[in-house]
Design an enzyme around this catalytic site. Structure first.
Site, PDB file in Angstrom:
ATOM      1  N   ASP A  66       6.901  24.158 -46.746  1.00  0.00           N
ATOM      2  CA  ASP A  66       7.643  25.107 -47.212  1.00  0.00           C
ATOM      3  C   ASP A  66       7.067  25.757 -48.411  1.00  0.00           C
ATOM      4  OD1 ASP A  66       9.093  22.852 -48.433  1.00  0.00           O
ATOM      5  OD2 ASP A  66      10.742  24.003 -48.064  1.00  0.00           O
ATOM      6  N   TYR A  68       7.021  27.043 -52.243  1.00  0.00           N
ATOM      7  CA  TYR A  68       7.368  26.650 -53.556  1.00  0.00           C
ATOM      8  C   TYR A  68       9.000  26.731 -54.187  1.00  0.00           C
ATOM      9  CZ  TYR A  68       2.484  24.637 -55.379  1.00  0.00           C
ATOM     10  OH  TYR A  68       1.567  24.203 -54.869  1.00  0.00           O
ATOM     11  N   PHE A  79       0.615  26.029 -51.372  1.00  0.00           N
ATOM     12  CA  PHE A  79       0.201  24.981 -52.656  1.00  0.00           C
ATOM     13  C   PHE A  79      -0.297  26.839 -53.819  1.00  0.00           C
ATOM     14  CE2 PHE A  79      -1.690  22.249 -49.235  1.00  0.00           C
ATOM     15  CZ  PHE A  79      -0.240  21.018 -49.974  1.00  0.00           C
ATOM     16  N   HIS A 188      -1.197  13.102 -48.417  1.00  0.00           N
ATOM     17  CA  HIS A 188      -1.121  14.631 -49.569  1.00  0.00           C
ATOM     18  C   HIS A 188      -1.333  14.790 -50.318  1.00  0.00           C
ATOM     19  CE1 HIS A 188       2.042  17.943 -50.725  1.00  0.00           C
ATOM     20  NE2 HIS A 188       1.652  18.209 -49.291  1.00  0.00           N
TER      21      HIS A 188
END
Length: 221
Positions: A66, A68, A79, A188
């Site tokens: 989701d 920031y 990102f 991740h």
């Protein structure tokens, strides 16, 4: 989500989804959230991942979780952050791997529009979030919508590279045929897991090798 428009190439592909009851409920929830709380990204950028990468240009899909949740960070591309914004840790690790993998210089900006413009769909699974409250808009319908996006891509287009970092993103590609596409998986890029195999995964050079092998132009990472 009134007054928010999506690129026409995606509008055509996803029109049926926008008419479903769950999406109407999601729209009502998101509209109220923006009216009553601080929510990211700015409303005009909710569908920016699609607007920055029209469907006919699509080559690569990167899936985040989701947006920031701190002020000034989320810009509608997973990102990515706006120019001049300090790089969050996961983005730092992504750009370090790009540099180590491809030799590209470490960039001065974390704004990844340059990737999107070359055909990289930078899609969060959940497209909105309340300020300072991660995953606050999870379970409201966004996951169903973005599942449908991935499913639609898989049904209509082959020879796509899927970069799936972490188990959450990897589950998203259940509908993708690995024989007709390139599915790249790794832990991740967050500081908690990047050293378990994200660093050294070489996804960026591997993606370009696949694109070239299928007659497509590589991405300038």
């Amino acid at each position: 989500m009134a007054n928010v428009k999506i690129d026409p190439s995606w509008q055509e592909l996803l029109n049926e989804e926008f008419e479903k009851p769950y999406f109407n409920q999601l729209t009502a929830f998101v509209r109220e959230a923006y009216q009553t709380h601080m929510v990211f990204p700015p409303a005009a950028n909710i569908f920016r991942a699609f607007d920055s990468c029209p469907a006919d240009r699509l080559k690569v899909v990167i899936i985040g979780q989701d947006p920031y949740h701190n002020v000034g960070q989320a810009n509608g591309l997973c990102f990515s952050v706006a120019a001049g914004t300090q790089f969050p840790p996961s983005l730092q690790n992504i750009l370090k791997e790009v540099s180590d993998d491809t030799g590209a210089p470490y960039p001065e900006t974390g704004e990844l529009d340059r990737w999107a413009e070359q055909g990289v769909l930078m899609l969060n699974s959940v497209l909105t979030v309340q300020a300072h409250t991660p995953t606050s808009h999870a379970g409201k319908g966004w996951e169903e919508f973005t599942d449908a996006v991935v499913r639609t891509i898989a049904q209509r287009k082959n020879h796509v590279v899927y970069m799936l970092w972490g188990s959450y993103a990897q589950r998203k590609a259940a509908a993708v045929d690995p024989a007709e596409n390139c599915i790249l998986t790794a832990p991740h890029p967050s500081p908690l897991s990047a050293f378990r195999g994200f660093f050294g995964c070489k996804h960026f050079s591997r993606a370009n090798e696949y694109l070239v092998s299928t007659g497509q132009t590589p991405i300038v990472w």
